[in-house]
Write a protein that holds these residues in place. Structure first.
Motif, PDB file in Angstrom:
ATOM      1  N   ASP A   1      44.722  98.029  37.053  1.00 27.36           N
ATOM      2  CA  ASP A   1      43.414  99.201  36.839  1.00 27.36           C
ATOM      3  C   ASP A   1      42.013  99.043  35.880  1.00 27.36           C
ATOM      4  O   ASP A   1      41.340  98.930  35.220  1.00 27.36           O
ATOM      5  CB  ASP A   1      43.752 100.114  36.120  1.00 27.36           C
ATOM      6  N   ILE A   2      40.744  97.964  36.392  1.00 24.36           N
ATOM      7  CA  ILE A   2      40.149  97.548  36.410  1.00 24.36           C
ATOM      8  C   ILE A   2      38.923  97.811  36.380  1.00 24.36           C
ATOM      9  O   ILE A   2      37.750  98.143  35.593  1.00 24.36           O
ATOM     10  CB  ILE A   2      39.289  96.130  35.976  1.00 24.36           C
ATOM     11  N   ILE A   3      38.247  98.023  38.014  1.00 26.38           N
ATOM     12  CA  ILE A   3      37.122  98.546  38.627  1.00 26.38           C
ATOM     13  C   ILE A   3      37.518  99.627  39.275  1.00 26.38           C
ATOM     14  O   ILE A   3      38.285 100.144  40.198  1.00 26.38           O
ATOM     15  CB  ILE A   3      36.715  96.900  39.608  1.00 26.38           C
ATOM     16  N   PRO A   4      36.273 100.945  38.829  1.00 27.94           N
ATOM     17  CA  PRO A   4      37.253 102.152  38.952  1.00 27.94           C
ATOM     18  C   PRO A   4      36.795 101.596  41.198  1.00 27.94           C
ATOM     19  O   PRO A   4      35.807 101.438  41.259  1.00 27.94           O
ATOM     20  CB  PRO A   4      36.004 103.141  38.740  1.00 27.94           C
ATOM     21  N   ALA A   5      37.321 103.010  41.543  1.00 33.94           N
ATOM     22  CA  ALA A   5      37.704 102.775  43.087  1.00 33.94           C
ATOM     23  C   ALA A   5      36.101 103.411  43.514  1.00 33.94           C
ATOM     24  O   ALA A   5      35.723 103.243  44.710  1.00 33.94           O
ATOM     25  CB  ALA A   5      38.796 104.199  43.822  1.00 33.94           C
ATOM     26  N   GLU A   6      35.300 104.174  42.012  1.00 37.28           N
ATOM     27  CA  GLU A   6      33.471 104.778  43.319  1.00 37.28           C
ATOM     28  C   GLU A   6      32.882 103.634  43.021  1.00 37.28           C
ATOM     29  O   GLU A   6      31.857 104.165  42.620  1.00 37.28           O
ATOM     30  CB  GLU A   6      34.014 105.730  42.319  1.00 37.28           C
ATOM     31  N   ALA A   7      33.386 102.617  42.226  1.00 33.62           N
ATOM     32  CA  ALA A   7      31.999 101.341  42.229  1.00 33.62           C
ATOM     33  C   ALA A   7      31.932 101.115  43.678  1.00 33.62           C
ATOM     34  O   ALA A   7      32.636 101.550  44.605  1.00 33.62           O
ATOM     35  CB  ALA A   7      32.676 100.351  41.226  1.00 33.62           C
TER      36      ALA A   7
END
Length: 430
Positions: A145-151
Motif C-alpha cells: 500500500d504505497i502508491i494510491p490507486a488514483e495516481a
C-alpha cells in the motif's frame, strides 16, 4: 441427522499444481483411494499466471519429479512455462491420476460427531477421512500500500504481466528484485523502454560455477536441506535466471544495460516515490551471498579431489554503478517518464475456504510441522520451507508429498485397527 455426502473417498487433495500432482502420485502408488480437485486446469499457474517468456529457474535434469523426465527439453536447459505445464499433464495422463478439473472447493469442515471432513464444491459434496491442502503459496498477489490507486499510473502485479507490448507507452518502474523482477525488468529494457528497478534484500547465487549449475552446488553442499531460513532471511528473494539459456544475475550488468537501480520503495507523496537508503547494502549483501557460495564450492572441490576447471574470474566483481554510489532518494515518477509500475512483490496465501478450527494462525497461515497440522487428518503441502529450503520447488515438493503419504498411511493403520479376542485369534490360526 447430518446430510449424507453424495460421494466418499479416503483423501481429498485440493489443488492440481505440482504439489497436488506429487501427492496424488504417491497415494496412487500406495493404492489409496483419493481425488484431486482443481478449479482450473492442471498446472494452471504455469499456463496463465506468468509472463509469456518465463522459463524454469532450474535446469530440466533437476526441476522435475524423480519418476519422469522432460521429454523435449535438454536436461541442462530450462523448460518453458508451457513445457512445465505439459510435463504435469503428461504425468497425470500416464499414471491415470484421479484429477478433476474445473471444480472449485467452497469449504472444508469437520464432520460433526464423526471422523473426517466434508468437502463442499460447486459440483457437490465429498466426504473424506483426510484432506491435503495443496494450493501452494502463490494465491493472492501482494501489492504494498504505497502508491494510491488514483495516481495516474498503470499499476499491475507481476502475475498480470505478459509482455512489454501490453504496457502503456512510457517508462516502467519494477518493484522487487527477485527472479521475477529482474527478468521482467531486463525484458522490458530490451524492448526499448526506460526502466527503473527497486532492489530490496536478496540472495544472488551464481547460475553456474566451475561447470556445475547452482542447483547442483546447493545439493552437494547440503543447502537445499536447510530446515529453517537464516535469521532475518525468512522473506529474502533469490535473484537467479534461466532466461536466455541461464545466466548469473548481476545488478551491475543490469545498470550497464541502462536500467536505473533504486533502493527499496518506501512511500509516495505528491507524485514522488520516496526511496530507502538501502541500495548499496542490498547489493553488498547479495554479493556476499554470491562470493560465499563460490568459496564453499572451491572448498568442496578441494576436499573431494574433483577435476573441475578453475574459474578465478568469477570472484572478481566490477565497480558499483553510479546509481549505487550516488543513490536516488526521491523519484518524480512523471518527471522520469514512468507510466507503469509492476509490483514483483510476491504473493500471499488464501485459505478462506478452510473452516477447520486450529489449523490456521492469526495471519491465516497454516499451523503445521512438515505439513502435518495439529488437527488429525488435515495436511498442507507446497509451501516454502515446509520441511526444508527446497520444499516449494518441483523436486522438493515431491519429497514432501512422500512424507505426507507415509503419515497418511500410518493414520490409516490406526483407523483400520480392530482388536482380536484371544479365542478368535486361536481359531484363525488353527
Amino acid at each position: 441427522m447430518p446430510k449424507t455426502a453424495a460421494e466418499t473417498t479416503e483423501v481429498v487433495i485440493i489443488g492440481g499444481g505440482q504439489a497436488g500432482i506429487a501427492m496424488s502420485e504417491h497415494l496412487n502408488e500406495r493404492g489409496v483411494d483419493h481425488i484431486v480437485l482443481e478449479k482450473d486446469r492442471v498446472a494452471e499457474a504455469w499456463r496463465s499466471r506468468r509472463w509469456d517468456s518465463l522459463v524454469a529457474n532450474g535446469p530440466a535434469w533437476h526441476d522435475r519429479f524423480p519418476t519422469q523426465e522432460f521429454s523435449d527439453t535438454d536436461p541442462d536447459g530450462f523448460a518453458t512455462k508451457g513445457e512445465v505445464a505439459d510435463y504435469f499433464q503428461t504425468l497425470v495422463d500416464r499414471k491415470h491420476l484421479p484429477v478433476r478439473t474445473g471444480v472449485t472447493v467452497t469449504s472444508v469442515t469437520e464432520n460433526p460427531g464423526a471422523r473426517g471432513y466434508k468437502v463442499t464444491t460447486d459440483a457437490g459434496e465429498i466426504a473424506a477421512d483426510f484432506v491435503v491442502a495443496a494450493t501452494g503459496p502463490f494465491q493472492i498477489p501482494r501489492i504494498p500500500d504505497i502508491i494510491p490507486a488514483e495516481a495516474e499510473l498503470n499499476q499491475l502485479h507481476s502475475n498480470s504481466y505478459k509482455n512489454p507490448e501490453q504496457l502503456d507507452a512510457g517508462g516502467v518502474l519494477v518493484v522487487g528484485a527477485g527472479s521475477s523482477g529482474v527478468q521482467i525488468a531486463a525484458e522490458i529494457q530490451k524492448s526499448g523502454r526506460p526502466v527503473h528497478l527497486a532492489v530490496g534484500p536478496h540472495d544472488r547465487p551464481p547460475r553456474s560455477y566451475r561447470g556445475r549449475d547452482f542447483c547442483w552446488w546447493l545439493g552437494v553442499l547440503g543447502l537445499w536441506d536447510l530446515a529453517t531460513p537464516p535469521a532475518g532471511a525468512e522473506h529474502v528473494t533469490i535473484a537467479v535466471s534461466g532466461a536466455q539459456g541461464g545466466h548469473t544475475v548481476d545488478f551491475r550488468d543490469l545498470a550497464a544495460s541502462g536500467i536505473t537501480l533504486l533502493g527499496r520503495a518506501n512511500s509516495y507523496a505528491d507524485g514522488r516515490l520516496i526511496i530507502g537508503d538501502d541500495l548499496q547494502t542490498n547489493i553488498a549483501r547479495g554479493d556476499d551471498n554470491y562470493l560465499t557460495l563460490l568459496r564453499d564450492a572451491d572448498d568442496y572441490i578441494e576436499r573431494n579431489g574433483l577435476d573441475l576447471p578453475p574459474e578465478p574470474e568469477a570472484h572478481i566483481l566490477g565497480p558499483d554503478p553510479e546509481s549505487v554510489r550516488e543513490p536516488i532518494r526521491e523519484l518524480d515518477l512523471a518527471g522520469a517518464g514512468i507510466t507503469t509500475v509492476i509490483w514483483a512483490t510476491g504473493f500471499g496465501v488464501d485459505y478462506s475456504w478452510l473452516g477447520v478450527d486450529g489449523v490456521l494462525d492469526e495471519r491465516g497461515y497454516p499451523v503445521q510441522k512438515r505439513g502435518v497440522s495439529p488437527v488429525p487428518g488435515m495436511y498442507f503441502l507446497g509451501l516454502p520451507w515446509l520441511s526444508r529450503r527446497g520444499s516449494s520447488f518441483i523436486w522438493g515438493v515431491w519429497h514432501d508429498a512422500k512424507y505426507l503419504a507415509d503419515q497418511i498411511g500410518i493414520q490409516r493403520m490406526y483407523r483400520d485397527y480392530a482388536p482380536v479376542h484371544a479365542d478368535d485369534f486361536a481359531e484363525a490360526v488353527s
